[in-house]
Design a protein around this motif. Sequence first.
Motif, PDB file in Angstrom:
ATOM      1  N   ARG A  94       0.841  -1.196   0.000  1.00  0.00           N
ATOM      2  CA  ARG A  94       0.000   0.000   0.000  1.00  0.00           C
ATOM      3  C   ARG A  94       0.874   1.243   0.000  1.00  0.00           C
ATOM      4  O   ARG A  94       1.742   1.403   0.859  1.00  0.00           O
ATOM      5  N   ILE A  95       0.653   2.091  -0.969  1.00  0.00           N
ATOM      6  CA  ILE A  95       1.432   3.319  -1.105  1.00  0.00           C
ATOM      7  C   ILE A  95       0.503   4.501  -0.853  1.00  0.00           C
ATOM      8  O   ILE A  95      -0.490   4.687  -1.561  1.00  0.00           O
ATOM      9  N   ALA A  96       0.820   5.309   0.166  1.00  0.00           N
ATOM     10  CA  ALA A  96      -0.070   6.404   0.562  1.00  0.00           C
ATOM     11  C   ALA A  96       0.173   7.683  -0.230  1.00  0.00           C
ATOM     12  O   ALA A  96      -0.713   8.529  -0.330  1.00  0.00           O
ATOM     13  N   PHE A  97       1.363   7.834  -0.791  1.00  0.00           N
ATOM     14  CA  PHE A  97       1.714   9.081  -1.462  1.00  0.00           C
ATOM     15  C   PHE A  97       1.778   8.871  -2.977  1.00  0.00           C
ATOM     16  O   PHE A  97       1.996   7.756  -3.454  1.00  0.00           O
ATOM     17  N   PRO A  98       1.604   9.951  -3.751  1.00  0.00           N
ATOM     18  CA  PRO A  98       1.540   9.837  -5.209  1.00  0.00           C
ATOM     19  C   PRO A  98       2.916   9.690  -5.859  1.00  0.00           C
ATOM     20  O   PRO A  98       3.407  10.591  -6.536  1.00  0.00           O
ATOM     21  N   PHE A  99       3.543   8.528  -5.654  1.00  0.00           N
ATOM     22  CA  PHE A  99       4.830   8.256  -6.283  1.00  0.00           C
ATOM     23  C   PHE A  99       4.619   7.816  -7.729  1.00  0.00           C
ATOM     24  O   PHE A  99       3.618   7.181  -8.069  1.00  0.00           O
ATOM     25  N   THR A 100       5.599   8.122  -8.565  1.00  0.00           N
ATOM     26  CA  THR A 100       5.573   7.580  -9.918  1.00  0.00           C
ATOM     27  C   THR A 100       6.085   6.147  -9.885  1.00  0.00           C
ATOM     28  O   THR A 100       6.715   5.700  -8.914  1.00  0.00           O
ATOM     29  N   VAL A 101       5.828   5.437 -10.969  1.00  0.00           N
ATOM     30  CA  VAL A 101       6.293   4.055 -11.065  1.00  0.00           C
ATOM     31  C   VAL A 101       7.812   4.011 -10.965  1.00  0.00           C
ATOM     32  O   VAL A 101       8.379   3.133 -10.286  1.00  0.00           O
ATOM     33  N   LEU A 102       8.493   4.947 -11.614  1.00  0.00           N
ATOM     34  CA  LEU A 102       9.951   4.975 -11.554  1.00  0.00           C
ATOM     35  C   LEU A 102      10.438   5.159 -10.125  1.00  0.00           C
ATOM     36  O   LEU A 102      11.400   4.508  -9.693  1.00  0.00           O
ATOM     37  N   GLU A 103       9.780   6.040  -9.363  1.00  0.00           N
ATOM     38  CA  GLU A 103      10.195   6.262  -7.978  1.00  0.00           C
ATOM     39  C   GLU A 103      10.003   5.005  -7.143  1.00  0.00           C
ATOM     40  O   GLU A 103      10.830   4.694  -6.276  1.00  0.00           O
ATOM     41  N   ILE A 104       8.929   4.269  -7.390  1.00  0.00           N
ATOM     42  CA  ILE A 104       8.694   3.014  -6.664  1.00  0.00           C
ATOM     43  C   ILE A 104       9.782   2.009  -6.988  1.00  0.00           C
ATOM     44  O   ILE A 104      10.366   1.377  -6.094  1.00  0.00           O
ATOM     45  N   VAL A 105      10.080   1.833  -8.259  1.00  0.00           N
ATOM     46  CA  VAL A 105      11.051   0.821  -8.666  1.00  0.00           C
ATOM     47  C   VAL A 105      12.448   1.183  -8.167  1.00  0.00           C
ATOM     48  O   VAL A 105      13.219   0.302  -7.764  1.00  0.00           O
ATOM     49  N   ARG A 106      12.755   2.474  -8.152  1.00  0.00           N
ATOM     50  CA  ARG A 106      14.081   2.897  -7.695  1.00  0.00           C
ATOM     51  C   ARG A 106      14.300   2.614  -6.206  1.00  0.00           C
ATOM     52  O   ARG A 106      15.448   2.586  -5.743  1.00  0.00           O
ATOM     53  N   LEU A 107      13.246   2.386  -5.461  1.00  0.00           N
ATOM     54  CA  LEU A 107      13.390   2.031  -4.048  1.00  0.00           C
ATOM     55  C   LEU A 107      14.159   0.720  -3.886  1.00  0.00           C
ATOM     56  O   LEU A 107      14.731   0.453  -2.817  1.00  0.00           O
ATOM     57  N   GLY A 108      14.164  -0.084  -4.942  1.00  0.00           N
ATOM     58  CA  GLY A 108      14.866  -1.355  -4.861  1.00  0.00           C
ATOM     59  C   GLY A 108      16.362  -1.260  -5.078  1.00  0.00           C
ATOM     60  O   GLY A 108      17.074  -2.253  -4.884  1.00  0.00           O
TER      61      GLY A 108
END
Length: 261
Positions: free
Chosen positions: A84-98
């Motif tokens: 569950r993601i509460a903030f409006p992250f882009t897909v790139l920002e999510i993937v870069r977390l890895g």
Amino acid sequence: MFSVEQIKVKLGSAMVLHGIDMVARAGQLTAIVGHNGSGKTTLLRAMTQEVGYDGVVRLDGRDISDMRGWELAARRAVLPQASRIAFPFTVLEIVRLGLMAGRDAAQQDLPSRALARVGLAGFEGRYYQELSGGEQQRAQLARVLCQVWEPVADGQPRWLLLDEPVSSLDIGHQLDVMEIARDYARAGGGVIAVMHDLNLTAMFADHVVLLAGGRRLAAGAPTEVMTDTTLSRAYGCDLRVNTAPEGSATYLLPHSARRAG
């Protein structure tokens, strides 16, 4: 090798796992299967230290409780059932977390490569919340792949720990994800996946661990574990395991299953 020795987990007043032993080897896809409530996800969460447990979890012989967080993050990546993601992250920002510090972080094109690998090329600028459930699941898989992109690093295998990785996907994308997992294992990494679909398990798993009532009922190759007697006992209904005429892969016919009276 990823192993658990006599793992017991108690949640509240309920004993969920009753002394589970399990071994998963690099180069293989190990599937954990069983009925709802059998303890599959709890076992995986014990292996990732998300729940307290009695017993020992070892990664290549080392007790993971003695390993630092950065060491574990460099060796294994975890895909939960839901994120569950509460903030409006882009897909790139999510993937870069890895991306971890060090060698992988230097590969600036890695998130886009991971997205292409899961069939989401060009999705970098989309907002995560705008994606369908299946697309979000694949974006999270891309994040996990970024974390341990190379199946073997410094001579040591890395691991993907996947909790129901195909639950929100159509059959085509289910096959894509399972092929990604199998390819990762074939390249020398290790994969441990909690699975519900027994047919996909039979098609892709090298090793199967079958749980029932918080205990290990069977473990071995799919053809050894997925038998009429063993599966019927585990799931509480009559099941018939079949083999396709043109090959040796086992499969189950839904119309042959019936609830035991």
